[in-house]
Design an enzyme around this catalytic site. Structure first.
Site, PDB file in Angstrom:
ATOM      1  N   THR A   1      35.257  73.110  -0.625  1.00 23.83           N
ATOM      2  CA  THR A   1      34.038  73.594  -0.853  1.00 23.83           C
ATOM      3  C   THR A   1      33.975  74.979  -1.630  1.00 23.83           C
ATOM      4  OG1 THR A   1      33.492  75.013   1.212  1.00 23.83           O
ATOM      5  CG2 THR A   1      33.220  72.738   1.307  1.00 23.83           C
ATOM      6  N   ASP A   2      32.719  75.324  -2.309  1.00 25.24           N
ATOM      7  CA  ASP A   2      32.575  76.811  -2.855  1.00 25.24           C
ATOM      8  C   ASP A   2      32.457  77.707  -1.600  1.00 25.24           C
ATOM      9  OD1 ASP A   2      32.283  78.867  -4.553  1.00 25.24           O
ATOM     10  OD2 ASP A   2      30.874  77.431  -5.803  1.00 25.24           O
ATOM     11  N   TRP A   3      32.717  79.056  -1.887  1.00 31.10           N
ATOM     12  CA  TRP A   3      32.857  80.094  -1.003  1.00 31.10           C
ATOM     13  C   TRP A   3      31.672  80.237  -0.023  1.00 31.10           C
ATOM     14  CZ3 TRP A   3      37.025  78.481  -2.611  1.00 31.10           C
ATOM     15  CH2 TRP A   3      38.299  79.059  -2.597  1.00 31.10           C
TER      16      TRP A   3
END
Length: 585
Positions: free
Chosen positions: A304-306
């Protein structure tokens, strides 16, 4: 003496899948959970491991206590490649002392350009300097893009970096989007061709000990942000498709899959008015499990993105978790949704205890955890991290990273990325008197006589950043968003020069800009994307040909931008300069 017994997973002679199975069977639930987090780790300028703070725990705590072994470099000030290598080896020493000795995988955001943004990229520093990705898009040359990626691979490998959190496969279809500079352009077919070359340059024909794994982002294409706002922030959480171009934005990812991309990152955004649930892509089962895993058969690592789970503060800016559409869920439920959606790793988070809780509570099965852990371990083994690729030689790092041939290749790419928009007085004659604004006089002195008074000059050369609408301080200030036109106050100094003498105006196009007020006033207009003064002047003075062409159109007005559709490429009415425009000198 008896030889030390070797577990099967430590035996490089065995098939990778056999080694993965053996190690997986030896891991505790806590060790598996730690493997599923990919977070930030700070690097001091001297290559040491700094103490932790409220934002990032110490690296020792991450590895020894939380059992995390995927970290993204956060450099605390200027850090040379050699110091990154020394830091890397210190990190691997800590990892070697853990129960199973699982090596750390080190990743990085792009770090070969000029833009320094803690959310997206780092300036080149001691690595070779190239144009921003959008500048590679201006060359439209797959062979050049592959050369860049191969050089980045060699420099990363020498420093111990094994995962590139790039390239971006997103399309620059919304002119106001703040992350346009990280894309390769607006045309899906061109971007797809460039992206495939990029992935192959990083990984080779197959992921192996000499590869850097490409984490292609941001699935299923982050370009069509509503109103051009960015999904890092709650006001930009929606992705829209008024032109019905959902499939168009998938084309570059299809090229990435064909090229063998090892890893994929979904974006923060939530799709609006599509067949998919209106929740962020990291939580979106029909997008990850249905589209990415199902339709495309992708069986690599999905990270996932942060920051999808935990609220944080970044550079003094409160940042709620980007749990768009599921903001009401607590942290355990958010992690559960991410795992159910089909992701393997949580980016920017360091809370593996949540996964342990979910399994112990019966909300997630350990079998589900094993599926992700197997994928993650497979890449570590494929890249040789358990064998002779655990450590790097810092003295070799100095020889490889930033070597003269790499710097020369980067400079040539910067020249090729210059786009000449208008050219009534180009090329310039060497030795003339020039007045400068935004250009280093020491560099310009190799081409012309630099004067301090415009009245004494034959030509003025001005460099400006593309206009944007400031959005407060701290973290948000790094995102150039909003308007694409200059205010009268911002334009006044440039127009006073164009009225007084022939003036060449160069604009750093990290996004499209409305250049209408300048097009009839400037003697020449150029667009650049991270080209140095030397690269630009080589083109202006005819030492190098101009070959770059626009990777997106330049609109004639903000009204045209506001009327365009976010998901449709090059969609403004009567653009000032169309996609692909660029004069040859």
């Amino acid at each position: 003496m008896m030889e030390k017994l070797m577990h099967p997973y430590q035996n490089p002679e065995l098939p990778i899948e056999e080694r993965v199975t053996d190690l997986l069977g030896r891991m505790t639930l806590a060790e598996k959970a730690g493997l599923m987090f990919h977070t930030m780790a700070a690097v001091s300028p001297d290559g040491t491991l700094p103490p932790g703070d409220a934002m990032i725990p110490s690296t020792g705590e991450l590895i020894q206590d939380k059992l995390i072994n995927h970290v993204n470099i956060l450099t605390l000030g200027p850090v040379t490649p050699r110091k990154i290598a020394e830091w890397h080896n210190r990190v691997q020493e800590i990892a070697a002392g853990t129960r199973l000795g699982i090596p750390v995988t080190v990743s990085t955001d792009p770090r070969h350009g000029v833009i320094d943004n803690p959310a997206a990229s780092a300036a080149a520093g001691g690595f070779s300097a190239w144009p921003e990705p959008i500048g590679l898009g201006a060359t439209k040359d797959p062979s050049l893009v592959r050369e860049f990626a191969d050089i980045a691979r060699q420099e990363y490998l020498a420093a111990g970096i094994r995962v590139a959190l790039h390239p971006m496969a997103d399309l620059a279809t919304e002119p106001r989007w703040a992350r346009t500079s990280g894309t390769l352009g607006s045309d899906a077919d061109t971007v797809a061709e460039l992206l495939a070359a990029y992935v192959r340059g990083l990984q080779g024909d197959a992921l192996g000990p000499s590869s850097v794994a490409a984490m292609v982002k941001h699935f299923p294409g982050a370009g069509p942000q509503k109103g051009g706002e960015d999904a890092h922030f709650a006001y930009g959480r929606e992705q829209v498709y008024p032109g019905g171009m959902w499939e168009y934005h998938l084309k570059p990812f299809e090229a990435a899959f064909e090229a063998g991309a090892a890893q994929i990152m979904p974006y923060y955004g939530m799709p609006v008015d599509t067949e998919h649930e209106e929740v962020g892509f990291g939580f979106n089962k029909s997008v990850i499990e249905g589209l990415l895993r199902g339709r495309y058969g992708f069986d690599g690592v999905i990270c996932t993105d942060w920051g999808l789970v935990t609220d944080a503060e970044i550079m003094g800016t409160p940042m709620p978790a980007r749990a768009w559409g599921v903001e009401h869920l607590d942290r355990h439920a958010r992690v559960q949704r991410i795992l159910e959606a089909g992701a393997d790793q949580l980016g920017g988070e360091h809370c593996p205890e949540l996964i342990v809780d979910l399994v112990e509570q019966g909300r997630v099965s350990e079998e589900r955890i094993n599926v992700s852990v197997r994928r993650i371990l497979r890449d570590k083994f494929r890249m040789g991290l358990f064998d002779d690729r655990r450590y790097v030689d810092p003295s070799n790092t100095e020889k490889v990273a930033g070597q003269s041939s790499f710097r020369a290749a980067g400079l040539e790419a910067q020249r090729r990325a210059v786009v000449v928009l208008t050219a009534s007085n180009l090329p310039l004659t060497e030795g003339i008197n020039v007045y400068l604004d935004g250009v280093d006089p020491a560099v310009a002195a190799a081409y012309a006589k630099v004067v301090d008074d415009p009245a004494d000059a034959d030509v003025a050369i001005v460099r400006r950043a593309a206009p944007y609408e400031p959005r407060g301080g701290g973290f948000e200030a790094f995102f150039h968003a909003g308007r694409l036109e200059w205010t009268a106050e911002e334009l006044a100094p440039v127009l006073s020069l164009t009225a007084a003498l022939p003036t060449v105006v160069d604009v750093m196009l990290d996004r499209p800009a409305v250049l209408t007020p300048l097009v009839t006033e400037a003697a020449a207009l150029t667009g650049t994307f991270g080209s140095s003064d030397e690269a630009l002047l080589d083109v202006l003075f005819g030492r190098a040909p101009s070959s770059g062409t626009l990777p997106f159109e330049l609109p004639s007005s903000m009204a045209a931008v506001e009327e365009s559709r976010e998901d449709v490429p090059n969609d403004t009415v009567a653009p000032l300069f169309p996609y692909g425009h660029g004069l040859k000198l």
